[in-house]
Design an enzyme around this catalytic site. Structure first.
Site, PDB file in Angstrom:
ATOM      1  N   LYS A  36       0.911  -1.141   0.385  1.00 41.40           N
ATOM      2  CA  LYS A  36       0.221  -0.533   0.115  1.00 41.40           C
ATOM      3  C   LYS A  36       0.937   1.226   0.176  1.00 41.40           C
ATOM      4  CE  LYS A  36      -4.486  -1.870   1.284  1.00 41.40           C
ATOM      5  NZ  LYS A  36      -5.931  -1.336   2.076  1.00 41.40           N
ATOM      6  N   LYS A  43      -5.796 -10.258  -6.617  1.00 43.60           N
ATOM      7  CA  LYS A  43      -6.875  -9.966  -5.470  1.00 43.60           C
ATOM      8  C   LYS A  43      -7.561  -8.909  -6.551  1.00 43.60           C
ATOM      9  CE  LYS A  43      -6.005  -7.074  -2.001  1.00 43.60           C
ATOM     10  NZ  LYS A  43      -6.759  -7.150   0.282  1.00 43.60           N
ATOM     11  N   LYS A  70     -10.770  -2.772  -3.503  1.00 41.75           N
ATOM     12  CA  LYS A  70     -10.980  -1.297  -3.918  1.00 41.75           C
ATOM     13  C   LYS A  70     -10.548  -0.237  -3.958  1.00 41.75           C
ATOM     14  CE  LYS A  70     -13.066  -2.412   0.872  1.00 41.75           C
ATOM     15  NZ  LYS A  70     -12.733  -1.820   1.988  1.00 41.75           N
TER      16      LYS A  70
HETATM   17  N1  AQP Z   1     -10.238 -10.216  -3.745  1.00 41.05           N
HETATM   18  C1  AQP Z   1     -10.321 -10.654  -1.818  1.00 41.05           C
HETATM   19  N2  AQP Z   1     -10.624 -12.460  -1.701  1.00 41.05           N
HETATM   20  C2  AQP Z   1     -11.342 -13.017  -1.177  1.00 41.05           C
HETATM   21  N3  AQP Z   1     -11.125 -11.907   0.255  1.00 41.05           N
HETATM   22  C3  AQP Z   1     -10.793 -10.585   0.295  1.00 41.05           C
HETATM   23  N4  AQP Z   1     -10.793  -9.825   1.210  1.00 41.05           N
HETATM   24  C4  AQP Z   1     -10.470  -8.481   0.816  1.00 41.05           C
HETATM   25  N5  AQP Z   1     -11.042  -8.860  -0.477  1.00 41.05           N
HETATM   26  C5  AQP Z   1     -10.921  -9.908  -1.243  1.00 41.05           C
HETATM   27  C6  AQP Z   1     -11.656  -9.706   2.440  1.00 41.05           C
HETATM   28  O1  AQP Z   1     -12.627  -8.991   3.115  1.00 41.05           O
HETATM   29  C7  AQP Z   1     -12.045  -8.592   4.560  1.00 41.05           C
HETATM   30  C8  AQP Z   1     -12.583  -7.106   4.554  1.00 41.05           C
HETATM   31  O2  AQP Z   1     -11.863  -6.761   3.815  1.00 41.05           O
HETATM   32  P1  AQP Z   1     -10.992  -4.960   4.098  1.00 41.05           P
HETATM   33  O3  AQP Z   1     -12.206  -4.444   4.844  1.00 41.05           O
HETATM   34  O4  AQP Z   1     -10.335  -5.636   5.134  1.00 41.05           O
HETATM   35  O5  AQP Z   1     -11.100  -4.704   2.818  1.00 41.05           O
HETATM   36  P2  AQP Z   1      -9.670  -4.400   2.014  1.00 41.05           P
HETATM   37  O6  AQP Z   1      -8.891  -5.672   2.689  1.00 41.05           O
HETATM   38  O7  AQP Z   1      -8.961  -2.994   2.143  1.00 41.05           O
HETATM   39  O8  AQP Z   1      -9.956  -4.732   0.831  1.00 41.05           O
HETATM   40  P3  AQP Z   1      -9.910  -5.074   0.010  1.00 41.05           P
HETATM   41  O9  AQP Z   1     -10.649  -4.471  -1.593  1.00 41.05           O
HETATM   42  O10 AQP Z   1      -8.435  -5.554  -0.236  1.00 41.05           O
HETATM   43  O11 AQP Z   1      -9.326  -3.185  -0.261  1.00 41.05           O
HETATM   44  P4  AQP Z   1      -8.081  -2.650  -0.278  1.00 41.05           P
HETATM   45  O12 AQP Z   1      -8.049  -2.707  -1.326  1.00 41.05           O
HETATM   46  O13 AQP Z   1      -8.284  -0.731  -0.458  1.00 41.05           O
HETATM   47  O14 AQP Z   1      -6.913  -3.380   0.037  1.00 41.05           O
HETATM   48  C9  AQP Z   1     -11.208  -9.208   4.584  1.00 41.05           C
HETATM   49  O15 AQP Z   1     -11.287 -10.154   5.505  1.00 41.05           O
HETATM   50  C10 AQP Z   1     -10.027  -9.348   3.665  1.00 41.05           C
HETATM   51  O16 AQP Z   1     -10.258 -10.755   3.996  1.00 41.05           O
END
Ligand code: AQP
Length: 332
Positions: free
Chosen positions: A112, A195, A198
């Site tokens: 990140k 993956k 967001k």
């Molecule tokens: N692609 C994915 N496959 C399986 N699980 C996923 N999670 C996120 N992306 C995938 C799971 O969603 C939960 C919430 O996650 P978060 O709020 O921490 O969001 P995140 O991981 O920040 O989601 P993103 O989309 O991956 O956001 P960015 O891009 O900002 O990092 C967690 O349990 C996560 O494992």
């Protein structure tokens, strides 16, 4: 009943299929025979810059989505992280127990902070996994349902729990990650080895639960596959098809083997068209229900108030133990 704990960040207008299939769906299932604590991680959200008005809106949208997908406030405590100040308080104690090098090894920070350079990243983004450890340990849960990307953070949480327990006195339970292998990593529709995310996915690569269903259907139909024509499950050489089959199987509760048999001799177009229909049938009622809930802010607020109250009951007791064990004088 064993306790479970998990959280999600309010950093988008909608959850996506990775969030839902990787984690949130397990939250719903685990409610049946566990004691769940689920929270909206607004403290984590501000590790990167947020517009205050948008952040507030998204926290409520997140709560509405959780209820719409089946989180039942009679069974689960659902709350906003900043409503329970003990998260930040325990976070500080755990920061003082974490080695700088140990925090540096967290790959999510590396990923990140890579974009803007480390200098541009906030200290909060760096210590985020330690706050996450506090989020978890406060509730002494048995299981933490998450996607694969969170495994390393869970390891850190266990290390910190162990360290605290052995330095002071046994206080924390060592939580187990609850990761369902089949859906642990839902991938980007356009870049099927990465993956679905967001922050990193392009709009065409991500399916948002609250998007217009027709738009999601179109994204499925335009998903990247491969130059073969055969539908089979092979994560190594056919990540795109593999991802479509995984989503299909998860939404219909049919096994991948079953689906592969059904589509023997058919083309990718058939698979995509049918999956697009499945997705539309799934997201349409979800979307309607979320919008309905968002119209009833009084109800949402009351659910979140009650959730925070239940969470604080547990969190204050844990923090009291922690403060006393590290040697803080009890407040008069
Ligand atoms: N692609 C994915 N496959 C399986 N699980 C996923 N999670 C996120 N992306 C995938 C799971 O969603 C939960 C919430 O996650 P978060 O709020 O921490 O969001 P995140 O991981 O920040 O989601 P993103 O989309 O991956 O956001 P960015 O891009 O900002 O990092 C967690 O349990 C996560 O494992």
């Amino acid at each position: 009943r064993p306790r479970v704990l998990s959280g999600i960040q309010p950093t988008a207008d909608s959850f996506h299929f990775g969030n839902y299939l990787g984690a949130l769906r397990q939250w719903v299932d685990l409610q049946r025979d566990h004691q769940p604590f689920f929270f909206i991680a607004d403290l984590h959200a501000i590790t990167v810059e947020q517009d205050p008005k948008v952040l507030r809106e998204r926290a409520l949208r997140s709560a509405a989505q959780l209820l719409a997908m089946g989180i039942d406030p009679e069974r689960s405590a659902i709350f906003i992280q900043s409503h329970v100040p003990e998260h930040a308080q325990l976070g500080w104690v755990l920061q003082c127990l974490t080695g700088f090098g140990e925090a540096r090894r967290m790959t999510q920070f590396k990923d990140k902070s890579a974009k803007g350079g480390e200098g541009a990243a906030s200290v909060g983004l760096f210590t985020y996994p330690v706050l996450q450890a506090a989020d978890i340990l406060l509730y002494r849960p048995h299981y933490v349902p998450v996607g694969e990307d969170q495994r390393q953070h869970l390891e850190l949480t266990r290390d910190l729990a162990q360290r605290f327990n052995s330095r002071y006195k046994k206080t924390f339970r060592l939580p187990e990650p609850y990761i369902l292998k089949a859906t642990a990593k839902i991938t980007d529709l356009q870049e099927p080895t990465a993956k679905m995310s967001k922050s990193a996915s392009s709009p065409a690569g991500i399916i948002e639960m609250l998007d217009e269903p027709a738009r999601s259907a179109k994204k499925i139909r335009s998903a990247v596959t491969d130059s073969e024509a055969e539908i089979r499950f092979d994560p190594e050489t056919k990540p795109g098809v593999n991802n479509l089959l995984t989503i299909y199987s998860a939404l219909t509760a049919r096994s991948v083997t079953d689906l592969v048999e059904e589509y023997a001799g058919k083309g990718y177009g058939d698979l995509k068209k049918d999956l697009a229909d499945v997705v539309v049938d799934f997201v349409t009622p979800f979307r309607d229900r979320t919008l309905e809930l968002l119209d009833d802010q009084a109800y949402l607020t009351e659910v979140l108030r009650r959730g925070a109250e239940q969470a604080r009951e547990v969190a204050t007791a844990t923090l009291r133990d922690v403060y006393s064990r590290v040697g803080f004088v009890a407040p008069p």
